[in-house]
Design a protein around this motif. Structure first.
Motif, mmCIF file in Angstrom:
data_model
loop_
_atom_site.group_PDB
_atom_site.id
_atom_site.type_symbol
_atom_site.label_atom_id
_atom_site.label_comp_id
_atom_site.label_asym_id
_atom_site.label_seq_id
_atom_site.Cartn_x
_atom_site.Cartn_y
_atom_site.Cartn_z
ATOM 1 N N ASP A 147 54.786 0.458 13.683
ATOM 2 C CA ASP A 147 54.493 -1.108 12.342
ATOM 3 C C ASP A 147 53.005 -0.215 12.210
ATOM 4 O OD1 ASP A 147 57.039 -2.455 13.607
ATOM 5 O OD2 ASP A 147 55.986 -3.055 15.106
ATOM 6 N N SER A 148 53.158 -0.849 10.808
ATOM 7 C CA SER A 148 51.734 -0.776 9.718
ATOM 8 C C SER A 148 50.982 -1.318 10.745
ATOM 9 C CB SER A 148 52.194 -1.208 9.404
ATOM 10 O OG SER A 148 52.621 -1.768 8.393
ATOM 11 N N GLN A 149 51.129 -3.214 11.028
ATOM 12 C CA GLN A 149 50.184 -4.476 11.438
ATOM 13 C C GLN A 149 50.736 -4.829 12.894
ATOM 14 O OE1 GLN A 149 49.596 -6.394 7.758
ATOM 15 N NE2 GLN A 149 51.712 -7.016 7.784
ATOM 16 N N VAL A 150 50.875 -5.301 13.522
ATOM 17 C CA VAL A 150 50.368 -6.477 14.396
ATOM 18 C C VAL A 150 50.299 -7.439 14.785
ATOM 19 C CG1 VAL A 150 50.099 -6.208 17.006
ATOM 20 C CG2 VAL A 150 50.543 -4.001 16.069
ATOM 21 N N GLY A 179 40.459 -15.274 10.365
ATOM 22 C CA GLY A 179 41.753 -14.646 9.811
ATOM 23 C C GLY A 179 43.090 -14.737 10.712
ATOM 24 N N TYR A 180 42.840 -15.590 12.013
ATOM 25 C CA TYR A 180 43.211 -16.318 12.838
ATOM 26 C C TYR A 180 44.631 -16.900 11.819
ATOM 27 C CZ TYR A 180 41.531 -12.736 16.209
ATOM 28 O OH TYR A 180 40.770 -11.857 16.501
ATOM 29 N N SER A 181 45.854 -17.635 12.303
ATOM 30 C CA SER A 181 46.581 -18.640 11.766
ATOM 31 C C SER A 181 47.246 -18.707 13.050
ATOM 32 C CB SER A 181 47.731 -17.984 10.826
ATOM 33 O OG SER A 181 48.788 -17.240 11.783
ATOM 34 N N GLU A 364 44.322 -10.454 9.100
ATOM 35 C CA GLU A 364 43.991 -11.404 8.437
ATOM 36 C C GLU A 364 45.821 -11.648 8.573
ATOM 37 O OE1 GLU A 364 44.363 -8.153 4.530
ATOM 38 O OE2 GLU A 364 41.883 -8.730 5.074
ATOM 39 N N SER A 365 45.328 -13.309 8.580
ATOM 40 C CA SER A 365 46.926 -14.355 8.611
ATOM 41 C C SER A 365 47.357 -13.385 10.177
ATOM 42 C CB SER A 365 47.595 -13.408 7.742
ATOM 43 O OG SER A 365 47.873 -13.966 6.352
ATOM 44 N N SER A 366 46.428 -13.526 10.779
ATOM 45 C CA SER A 366 46.634 -13.643 12.754
ATOM 46 C C SER A 366 47.809 -11.700 12.428
ATOM 47 C CB SER A 366 47.835 -14.273 13.083
ATOM 48 O OG SER A 366 47.184 -15.448 13.489
ATOM 49 N N LEU A 367 47.426 -10.913 11.652
ATOM 50 C CA LEU A 367 48.063 -9.411 11.202
ATOM 51 C C LEU A 367 46.580 -8.642 11.314
ATOM 52 C CD1 LEU A 367 50.996 -10.368 9.426
ATOM 53 C CD2 LEU A 367 51.234 -10.044 11.517
ATOM 54 N N VAL A 368 46.639 -7.535 12.111
ATOM 55 C CA VAL A 368 45.512 -6.842 12.416
ATOM 56 C C VAL A 368 46.616 -4.953 11.985
ATOM 57 C CG1 VAL A 368 45.612 -6.232 14.871
ATOM 58 C CG2 VAL A 368 43.775 -5.834 13.376
ATOM 59 N N LYS A 369 45.818 -4.155 11.130
ATOM 60 C CA LYS A 369 46.020 -3.094 11.755
ATOM 61 C C LYS A 369 45.582 -1.905 12.456
ATOM 62 C CE LYS A 369 46.753 -2.906 5.979
ATOM 63 N NZ LYS A 369 46.904 -2.958 4.766
ATOM 64 N N LEU A 370 45.389 -0.876 12.782
ATOM 65 C CA LEU A 370 45.450 -0.094 13.649
ATOM 66 C C LEU A 370 44.304 1.082 13.132
ATOM 67 C CD1 LEU A 370 48.073 -1.116 15.224
ATOM 68 C CD2 LEU A 370 47.093 0.497 16.645
ATOM 69 N N PRO A 371 44.151 1.498 13.101
ATOM 70 C CA PRO A 371 42.382 2.708 13.583
ATOM 71 C C PRO A 371 43.592 3.988 13.097
ATOM 72 C CG PRO A 371 42.562 1.790 15.324
ATOM 73 C CD PRO A 371 43.045 1.261 14.998
ATOM 74 N N ASP A 372 43.002 5.827 11.992
ATOM 75 C CA ASP A 372 43.629 6.698 12.541
ATOM 76 C C ASP A 372 43.003 7.721 13.393
ATOM 77 O OD1 ASP A 372 45.779 5.289 11.021
ATOM 78 O OD2 ASP A 372 44.749 5.736 8.894
#
Length: 395
Positions: A147-150, A179-181, A364-372
């Motif tokens: 998943d690109s974001q969680v 950023g949490y919904s 953002e909108s209760s979604l977060v990406k992960l570092p590389d």
């Protein structure tokens, strides 16, 4: 290559907050650094691990049993720690070494000690491979899909001696601003009438009436009568989920409640083996179309055991998307992204500096990406790395 040392420390995360069962005045965390002789970017690879909040440090167990077993194997049988290529560690092969001469059952705090080491071993393994842990997991266990974001939700709403309804509203609004919904608050530490007032003030004054954006957590406090009474009051509100209403091992109570409460239930953060998780699925009345499973890999013998739990869920027809681990840490976040779980908990304001995710990636909108960055990328949490991890590893 081999493991050359394991270092550990204990860090306080004490706070004046409390939930329905415990306060956090004396809460501590075990942190370990697994030092290898693998070199990347001119420096030895170090894997870091720590336990989630809610369970105290496991330093005695680590030093008496589990670290000595690991170091003895590294000295006497180093090949047993490695994957078939001999070029990297194999956490799944190391796990039975840690558990050698341990009787089944009675998991207690033993699962915490092993979970801390297992986290560090997976961190080191991914770093040696030169990839983020989420990518390593996706490639090994999920057909390459990640998943690109969680999805993440903000857990808070603890009872605090100096915080009334106004403070609760301010706290919850701050999560929306960050950023949490979806947010979560504690119940069960006061009476039903007071808790309903607290819930209503968040739903009406902060969430514009959207109760499905609020989860509530009783932290295992209730007997059957109280769990049913809260369920009867919560049902018409339509909250996101009703979490850990009773003792996590009282599967009969959960089963009875699930027959009476129509909304989603959530539990599992205090079940520490795939066998206990299986008993919940078999006997706890959990419903695969709506309920949430919160097993925490950092507390339950690590990712190695969590993979067994996921296999068990697959066998019982459960979707991995029903799994949203407890703990609010980057270990579970990597697992969620790499193995296709339904999300991850987050603690924006408590349990510092172990809470939260990479400093440079917003929610953002209760979604977060992960570092590389390779491994768990705990180094992207600057305060945690500066104050705890770097001094422990003595880099």
């Amino acid at each position: 290559m081999s493991i050359v040392d394991v270092r550990d420390t204990v860090v306080p995360i004490r706070s004046r907050i409390r939930n329905a069962y415990i306060d956090f005045e004396a809460m501590t965390v075990s942190v370990v650094a697994v030092i290898t002789d693998a070199v990347r970017d001119g420096r030895p690879v170090v894997g870091f691990g720590f336990n989630s909040n809610g369970r105290y440090n496991a330093q005695g167990l680590l030093r008496d049993r589990f670290v000595p077993r690991l170091l003895r194997a590294a000295r006497e049988h180093p090949a047993t720690l490695l994957d078939p290529s001999g070029a990297n560690l194999d956490p799944q092969a190391i796990w039975p070494i840690l558990m050698r001469n341990e009787k089944p059952g009675g998991h207690g705090e033993r699962s915490v000690a092993v979970g801390v080491l297992d986290m560090a071993l997976w961190d080191a393994t991914a770093k040696i491979a030169g990839v983020p842990l989420w990518r390593l997991l996706a490639d090994r266990f999920n057909g390459g899909a990640a998943d690109s974001q969680v999805f993440v939700y903000a857990a808070g709403g603890y009872y605090h001696p100096d915080k009334g309804d106004a403070g609760l509203r301010e706290e919850m609004r701050s999560y929306l601003e960050r950023g949490y919904s979806v947010v979560k608050m504690k119940i069960g530490g006061a009476g039903l009438d007071e808790d309903l007032r607290r819930i209503e003030t968040v739903v009406d004054d902060v969430l514009d009436g959207a109760a499905d954006r609020l989860a509530v957590d009783a932290n295992g406090r209730f007997d059957l009568g109280t769990a049913l009474a809260y369920g009867e009051a919560l049902g018409p509100l339509g909250v996101r989920w009703y979490e850990e209403p009773a003792d996590p091992l009282d599967f009969k109570l959960h089963s009875v409640l699930s027959e009476r409460y129509p909304g989603p239930l959530a539990t599992g953060e205090n079940l520490f083996s795939h066998l206990d998780a299986r008993n919940l699925i078999r006997h706890g009345g959990m419903r695969g179309d709506r309920d949430i499973l919160q097993f925490d890999p950092a507390l339950s013998y690590g990712l190695t055991e969590y993979l067994r739990t996921l296999d068990m869920l697959d066998q019982h027809g459960w979707s991995r998307r029903r799994c949203i681990p407890h703990g609010g840490h980057q270990f579970a976040l990597n697992i969620a992204a790499g193995l296709g779980l339904g999300g991850n908990e987050s603690y924006p304001d408590v349990f510092e500096p172990f809470n939260g995710f990479a400093d440079h990636i917003p929610v953002e909108s209760s979604l977060v990406k992960l570092p590389d960055e390779p491994g768990l990328a705990l180094e992207t949490k600057s305060e945690l790395y500066r104050s705890v991890l770097k001094p422990l590893a003595q880099l």
